[in-house]
Design a protein around this motif. Structure first.
Motif, PDB file in Angstrom:
ATOM      1  N   TYR A   6     -61.716  22.062  23.406  1.00  0.00           N
ATOM      2  CA  TYR A   6     -61.130  22.956  22.420  1.00  0.00           C
ATOM      3  C   TYR A   6     -61.133  24.522  23.084  1.00  0.00           C
ATOM      4  O   TYR A   6     -60.007  25.221  22.458  1.00  0.00           O
ATOM      5  N   SER A   7     -61.643  24.901  23.971  1.00  0.00           N
ATOM      6  CA  SER A   7     -61.931  26.437  24.271  1.00  0.00           C
ATOM      7  C   SER A   7     -60.898  26.675  25.618  1.00  0.00           C
ATOM      8  O   SER A   7     -61.202  27.619  26.178  1.00  0.00           O
ATOM      9  N   ASP A   8     -60.203  25.520  26.082  1.00  0.00           N
ATOM     10  CA  ASP A   8     -59.581  25.775  27.657  1.00  0.00           C
ATOM     11  C   ASP A   8     -58.577  26.641  27.754  1.00  0.00           C
ATOM     12  O   ASP A   8     -57.960  26.507  28.797  1.00  0.00           O
ATOM     13  N   ILE A   9     -57.908  26.967  26.662  1.00  0.00           N
ATOM     14  CA  ILE A   9     -56.652  27.885  26.708  1.00  0.00           C
ATOM     15  C   ILE A   9     -57.003  29.139  26.149  1.00  0.00           C
ATOM     16  O   ILE A   9     -57.784  29.362  25.521  1.00  0.00           O
TER      17      ILE A   9
ATOM     18  N   THR B 192     -66.672  24.461  24.089  1.00  0.00           N
ATOM     19  CA  THR B 192     -67.313  25.653  23.423  1.00  0.00           C
ATOM     20  C   THR B 192     -66.689  26.085  21.975  1.00  0.00           C
ATOM     21  O   THR B 192     -65.516  26.077  22.034  1.00  0.00           O
ATOM     22  N   PRO B 193     -67.349  26.347  21.197  1.00  0.00           N
ATOM     23  CA  PRO B 193     -68.564  26.339  20.829  1.00  0.00           C
ATOM     24  C   PRO B 193     -69.441  25.022  20.187  1.00  0.00           C
ATOM     25  O   PRO B 193     -70.522  25.387  19.529  1.00  0.00           O
TER      26      PRO B 193
ATOM     27  N   ILE C 265     -69.329  34.066  26.865  1.00  0.00           N
ATOM     28  CA  ILE C 265     -68.161  34.786  26.947  1.00  0.00           C
ATOM     29  C   ILE C 265     -67.051  34.318  26.062  1.00  0.00           C
ATOM     30  O   ILE C 265     -66.453  35.107  25.212  1.00  0.00           O
ATOM     31  N   ARG C 266     -66.867  32.875  26.318  1.00  0.00           N
ATOM     32  CA  ARG C 266     -65.833  32.351  25.489  1.00  0.00           C
ATOM     33  C   ARG C 266     -66.200  32.422  24.165  1.00  0.00           C
ATOM     34  O   ARG C 266     -65.203  32.544  23.089  1.00  0.00           O
ATOM     35  N   HIS C 267     -67.359  32.095  23.652  1.00  0.00           N
ATOM     36  CA  HIS C 267     -67.886  32.219  22.268  1.00  0.00           C
ATOM     37  C   HIS C 267     -67.535  33.470  21.479  1.00  0.00           C
ATOM     38  O   HIS C 267     -66.828  33.529  20.566  1.00  0.00           O
TER      39      HIS C 267
ATOM     40  N   GLU D 122     -68.456  17.342  17.258  1.00  0.00           N
ATOM     41  CA  GLU D 122     -67.145  18.224  17.108  1.00  0.00           C
ATOM     42  C   GLU D 122     -66.558  18.488  18.637  1.00  0.00           C
ATOM     43  O   GLU D 122     -65.349  18.441  18.762  1.00  0.00           O
ATOM     44  N   GLY D 123     -67.725  18.359  19.516  1.00  0.00           N
ATOM     45  CA  GLY D 123     -67.033  18.771  20.753  1.00  0.00           C
ATOM     46  C   GLY D 123     -66.125  17.489  21.327  1.00  0.00           C
ATOM     47  O   GLY D 123     -65.146  17.759  22.360  1.00  0.00           O
ATOM     48  N   GLY D 124     -66.550  16.104  20.801  1.00  0.00           N
ATOM     49  CA  GLY D 124     -65.616  15.094  21.197  1.00  0.00           C
ATOM     50  C   GLY D 124     -64.357  15.012  20.521  1.00  0.00           C
ATOM     51  O   GLY D 124     -63.347  14.428  21.055  1.00  0.00           O
ATOM     52  N   ILE D 125     -64.203  15.489  19.216  1.00  0.00           N
ATOM     53  CA  ILE D 125     -63.007  15.154  18.432  1.00  0.00           C
ATOM     54  C   ILE D 125     -62.065  16.260  18.098  1.00  0.00           C
ATOM     55  O   ILE D 125     -61.233  16.421  17.371  1.00  0.00           O
TER      56      ILE D 125
END
Length: 534
Positions: free
Chosen positions: A41-44, A365-366, A246-248, A376-379
């Motif tokens: 989710y947070s990779d861009i 993240t997060p 930092i990402r959060h 949530e991290g999986g979907i």
């Protein structure tokens, strides 16, 4: 007589003008759907990352982002829902692209579930696919047989990015002909090359086009171009713990994450970065450097696609949607497991390394958990839609969207009617809803029906603020209030037994309608997911 002639000419002029306006307004857009593989989710950058993705970010900041958009947590079931607008079991891919002996688990798309290609062709579109298919290995079920005019890519779930003369050839398919990647080519670039050639050739037809651009990056194996890897040297020396924080904070600043929501608790299988020696940290850094480089190269190629649209003056009448097929890949303890087979350093043609659970916790993240899981991290996927002068720049909306919504959305934009019968068969009706108004108006989507998931014994329901989830092999249900706790840190099932009971009843009704089986009765000897590399 003169007055009558003037009146006639005047009426003709008005009619001609009206016809011209009607023709102009009835100009269906080109549609480009971009999907990346195993990206969190947070990779861009537009969702909080330090990875350089200026072209994707430009689409985001000139278009709309959704805070909540869901996939099916793993490759093949996600693609089945995406391509058909059905839940995966209804489309025939309830488990993976393997046949478990039942129609809902046959491992390829059934003919009652129509693809983008089949439906949009009936609306006068040219239809193209470049990249990963993964919803039917048999040539009877390849893209050209399912409505796509042109196809270049690979059929299965993973591919090397380089043609390594010391390894097995990189097997590809181009319009039903088996080919191999040429030495010196890098697959992300070649997938884009073919897509651009499709757009160029399509110019002659004067038709609108639909392009499904399905990159396999950053899915394992971790293989990237040296010049891209060089950009990230030393960028990950802080480790996953600090970078996750930092990402959060960046996500909060971007307006994507509620600052009142706690970040998901770290997975007990993810060690603290400081627990490693200097040399061990160097090895771990290298993995994320290569992973970042693979995404960087995807971004560069998306820039090429947008440049081509502008060159051909198609940019102002093109809708672009960007998503990921599932969360980042975890499921592997970073210590004490057999290392993958490598014939070269991480990033090279001989590398078969993958991101691993620790860095995946950063990518997601997060949120909590990873690919193949329904937390949530999986979907959860980033979702970006760009349509100049149609979508308001810089918009952020809650959603809540799902893969099943994209087919009706695209058909809505295209003015395409989904047929009740096709080639003599009664079709499965679309399961989702159009997001067109959400995208054009930035409004929240008020879903009347819940969203459901099942795969490999994992189960989940999302209805309004509530999320019910169960992780195989456990059978108990957890309940989360996502309006207050999207990180799923506090199970509130004990406090809300009536809500749990009601959601279970809705899940069971959906499961029956979609021919979902008890996983214990159908599970294969070798399970895909739950620790198996795929």
């Amino acid at each position: 007589m003169k007055i009558k002639l003037i009146l006639l000419l005047s009426l003709f002029s008005v009619g001609f003008s009206s016809f011209g306006q009607k023709k102009k307004s009835n100009n269906p857009p080109n549609i480009i759907l971009i999907m990346v593989d195993d990206m969190g989710y947070s990779d861009i950058g537009a969702y909080g990352s330090e990875i350089s993705t200026p072209n994707i970010d430009k689409l985001a900041f000139e278009g709309i982002r959704l805070k909540e958009f869901y996939n099916n947590s793993i490759c093949a079931p996600t693609r089945a829902s995406l391509i058909t607008g059905q839940y995966p079991h209804k489309a025939g891919v309830g488990y993976f692209n393997v046949n478990l002996g039942l129609p809902a688990y046959q491992g390829f798309l059934n003919k009652e579930s129509l693809t983008f290609g089949e439906v949009l062709k009936t609306a006068g579109y040219n239809t193209f696919l470049s990249g990963k298919w993964h919803v039917g290995n048999d040539s009877l079920y390849w893209p050209n047989q399912r409505g796509f005019d042109k196809f270049y890519g690979f059929i299965g779930g993973a591919s090397n990015f380089y043609a390594d003369p010391k390894d097995v050839p990189v097997e590809l398919v181009e319009n039903n002909k088996r080919i191999t990647l040429k030495e010196g080519e890098y697959l992300t670039n070649t997938i884009t090359d073919k897509a651009l050639s499709f757009i160029d050739e399509q110019q002659k037809t004067q038709k609108p086009f639909f392009l499904y651009l399905a990159y396999n990056a950053p899915h394992w194996p971790l293989q990237a171009l040296p010049e891209d890897i060089a950009k990230y040297r030393g960028k990950y020396a802080l480790g996953w713990d600090s970078l996750r924080t930092i990402r959060h904070q960046k996500q909060i600043a971007l307006g994507l994450v509620d600052p009142k929501h706690p970040i998901a608790t770290r997975d007990e299988d993810v060690p603290h970065w400081d627990a490693f020696t200097y040399d061990e940290q160097q090895l771990w850094q290298r993995k994320m450097e290569v992973y970042a480089a693979m995404l960087d190269r995807v971004d560069q190629n998306i820039g090429r696609v947008v440049a081509k649209l502008k060159e051909l003056k198609k940019d102002e009448n093109t809708l672009i949607v960007f998503i990921s097929d599932n969360g980042a890949q975890g499921g592997y303890a970073p210590l004490g497991r057999k290392r993958p087979r490598n014939s070269g350093p991480i990033g090279s043609a001989g590398s078969y390394e993958y991101q691993d659970q620790s860095w995946a916790s950063l990518s997601n993240t997060p949120f909590r958990s990873y690919k193949n899981n329904f937390h949530e991290g999986g979907i959860s996927s980033p979702f970006i839609a760009w349509f100049p002068k149609k979508i308001k720049a810089g918009s952020i909306a809650r959603g809540t969207g799902h893969l099943i919504d994209l087919a009706p959305t695209f058909y809505d934009f295209a003015g395409a009617k989904y047929p009740e019968n096709y080639n003599g068969l009664k079709t499965n009706s679309l399961a989702g809803v159009s997001l067109k108004n959400v995208l054009l108006e930035g409004s929240a989507l008020n879903r009347e029906q819940p969203i459901f998931w099942e795969r490999g014994g994992n189960r989940a329901v999302r209805k309004g603020q509530w999320k019910l989830v169960s992780t195989y092999p456990e059978k108990r249900w957890e309940l989360y209030d996502l309006d207050a706790d999207r990180g799923e840190t506090t199970d509130v099932s004990a406090k809300n037994p009536e809500i749990v009971k009601a959601l279970i009843a809705e899940y069971e009704a959906w499961a029956k309608k979609n021919n979902v089986e008890n996983y214990e009765k159908i599970k294969p000897a070798v399970q895909i997911g739950n620790g198996t590399r795929f």
